[in-house]
Design an enzyme around this catalytic site. Structure first.
Site, PDB file in Angstrom:
ATOM      1  N   ASP A 184       0.898  -0.964  -0.190  1.00 18.73           N
ATOM      2  CA  ASP A 184      -0.099  -0.477  -0.131  1.00 18.73           C
ATOM      3  C   ASP A 184       0.614   1.440  -0.277  1.00 18.73           C
ATOM      4  O   ASP A 184       2.191   0.945  -0.828  1.00 18.73           O
ATOM      5  CB  ASP A 184      -0.690   0.103   1.531  1.00 18.73           C
ATOM      6  CG  ASP A 184      -2.115   1.176   1.216  1.00 18.73           C
ATOM      7  OD1 ASP A 184      -3.121   1.257   0.742  1.00 18.73           O
ATOM      8  OD2 ASP A 184      -1.824   1.988   1.806  1.00 18.73           O
ATOM      9  N   TYR A 311      -2.643  11.152   1.622  1.00 22.77           N
ATOM     10  CA  TYR A 311      -3.094  10.434  -0.083  1.00 22.77           C
ATOM     11  C   TYR A 311      -2.390  12.196  -0.358  1.00 22.77           C
ATOM     12  O   TYR A 311      -2.103  12.037  -2.064  1.00 22.77           O
ATOM     13  CB  TYR A 311      -4.721  10.870  -0.118  1.00 22.77           C
ATOM     14  CG  TYR A 311      -4.795   9.287  -0.206  1.00 22.77           C
ATOM     15  CD1 TYR A 311      -4.729   7.652  -0.750  1.00 22.77           C
ATOM     16  CD2 TYR A 311      -4.340   8.410   0.955  1.00 22.77           C
ATOM     17  CE1 TYR A 311      -5.139   6.624  -0.934  1.00 22.77           C
ATOM     18  CE2 TYR A 311      -4.227   7.393   1.858  1.00 22.77           C
ATOM     19  CZ  TYR A 311      -4.886   6.170   0.741  1.00 22.77           C
ATOM     20  OH  TYR A 311      -4.666   4.846   0.900  1.00 22.77           O
ATOM     21  N   HIS A 364      -4.719  -7.791   1.186  1.00 26.02           N
ATOM     22  CA  HIS A 364      -4.220  -6.692   0.933  1.00 26.02           C
ATOM     23  C   HIS A 364      -2.436  -6.220   1.634  1.00 26.02           C
ATOM     24  O   HIS A 364      -1.956  -5.947   2.403  1.00 26.02           O
ATOM     25  CB  HIS A 364      -4.932  -4.979   1.133  1.00 26.02           C
ATOM     26  CG  HIS A 364      -4.656  -4.136  -0.085  1.00 26.02           C
ATOM     27  ND1 HIS A 364      -3.920  -3.599  -0.873  1.00 26.02           N
ATOM     28  CD2 HIS A 364      -4.581  -2.629   1.023  1.00 26.02           C
ATOM     29  CE1 HIS A 364      -3.205  -2.598  -0.613  1.00 26.02           C
ATOM     30  NE2 HIS A 364      -3.619  -2.210  -0.088  1.00 26.02           N
TER      31      HIS A 364
END
Length: 391
Positions: A184, A311, A364
């Site tokens: 990630d 982000y 994930h």
């Protein structure tokens, strides 16, 4: 006279009872939304499941026990060039030869929690049925603005900046050369370590390749690469609303998520379910206690807003920076239940790809979902590069 090198200090967190009572009061006062009949998870987090989880959180979840379990890990904090960083530093136990230093980088929505199960498997492989010669000195930092690391007071830090902090941290810990691994956001940080600090990195292991960035002629792409990029676009349109918010207006969402523990759980739990290899049943991958340990870390540290802002920072990186090729030896473990799994041609295009495997189980959050399998993947990949760290 040069400044003295920063010194790590042991870190033990003990939550005040008042903070837990405030949490329970907020949970009991949750104002629940309506939902269409039989909506289930189709519109986002399932109302019935979240009610069940919140009731357990308020009435039965034992945070002090979970906090004590996390405290058994050797945890520290150190002031680096900017924020103070919380990290686990677990040295190899009775290694049969030099241990390979390894920095593990987590992603969102988690923290050092992602690697809490796998650390002992890496530091003491002989005690878990593996070769003692495959031992690692493991370093697991919380990203800035996550967990118990400081929240940046100015602009949020991007993956390039964090990679620089990790290089500084490893210097403080006495490691000149080391391996890097992650998934990630942690995949992005590990990639940036290979790009910007290649003289320090013996090899990079990742569980994903991130979202594709390609600045060339699409006609130069292999058919499987074009199909994958198109598929990522479809995934983004149907599953990427969270990323669009966190990349553009994270502060707006932070007000509600930082104020409502039920809202925070809904935001995180939906991703734990969607991205894990659970076939729609989240508790096939995580127990309620495991889910709530992760969510409670976010609640007590007040870091949901600062974590989302990364982000925004990564979204501002120029595409040319992201499109660079990693020349450090790179390996990938593409777990069967993960999202947006890249084709081999893309990995060869963007990295010096020397190994790729496709484990049949895990998603994930593979280090937490399948710690034994993930540890085996790391041992196998890094085995040829151990001498490079001590040369």
């Amino acid at each position: 006279m040069p400044d003295a090198q920063p010194r790590p200090e042991p870190f033990i967190q003990q939550t005040a009872p008042e903070a837990l009572e405030d949490l329970r009061s907020r949970l009991r006062a949750t104002r629940w939304p309506d939902t269409p009949e039989d909506a289930g998870w189709s519109l986002g987090t399932d109302l019935d499941y979240l009610r069940e989880l919140v009731t357990y959180w308020a009435e039965s979840f034992d945070w002090p026990a979970q906090e004590a379990a996390l405290a058994t890990l050797p945890r520290f904090r150190v002031p680096l060039s900017g924020p103070g960083i919380h990290f686990v530093h677990a040295r190899a136990t009775a290694p049969a030869g030099p241990a390979l230093p390894l920095v593990l980088s987590h992603g969102w929505p988690d923290s050092f929690w992602r690697y809490s199960k796998v650390i002992p498997l890496l530091t003491d492989p002989g005690a878990h049925g593996a070769d003692p010669a495959d031992a690692f000195d493991v370093v697991v930092p919380d990203l800035p603005g996550f967990g118990y690391s400081d929240r940046p007071v100015g602009p949020p830090l991007d993956s390039i900046s964090v990679a620089g902090l990790w290089a500084e941290l490893m210097t403080v810990l006495g490691y000149e050369r080391f391996g890097a691994a992650g998934g990630d956001l942690g995949s992005h940080v590990s990639r940036c370590l290979g790009l910007d600090h290649p003289e320090r990195i013996v090899a990079v292991h990742r569980t994903d390749a991130g979202l594709p960035v390609f600045a060339g002629d699409p006609e130069d792409l292999a058919p499987e690469e074009r199909a994958w990029i198109e598929g990522v676009g479809v995934w983004g349109a149907t599953e990427g609303a969270y990323a669009a918010i966190q990349r553009t207006k994270p502060q707006t969402a932070a007000f509600g998520l930082n104020d409502s523990p039920a809202g925070l759980a809904a935001w995180i739990v939906e991703k734990l379910r969607a991205w894990s290899d659970c076939d729609g049943d989240i508790e096939r991958s995580f127990t309620k206690d495991e889910i709530l340990t992760n969510v409670t870390l976010y609640w007590l540290t007040g870091t949901i807003g600062s974590s989302m802002r990364m982000y925004r920072a990564n979204g501002a990186i120029p595409p040319a920076q992201l499109a660079r090729r990693v020349e450090v030896p790179s390996g990938f473990s593409l777990f069967a239940g993960d999202v947006v799994r890249p084709p081999r041609a893309w990995l060869e295009r963007t990295t010096n790809m020397v190994r790729v495997t496709e484990p049949a189980r895990g998603g994930h959050f593979a280090p937490f979902e399948e710690p034994e399998l993930y540890a085996e993947e790391l041992r196998d990949f890094f085995r040829p590069y151990r001498t490079a760290a001590t040369a």
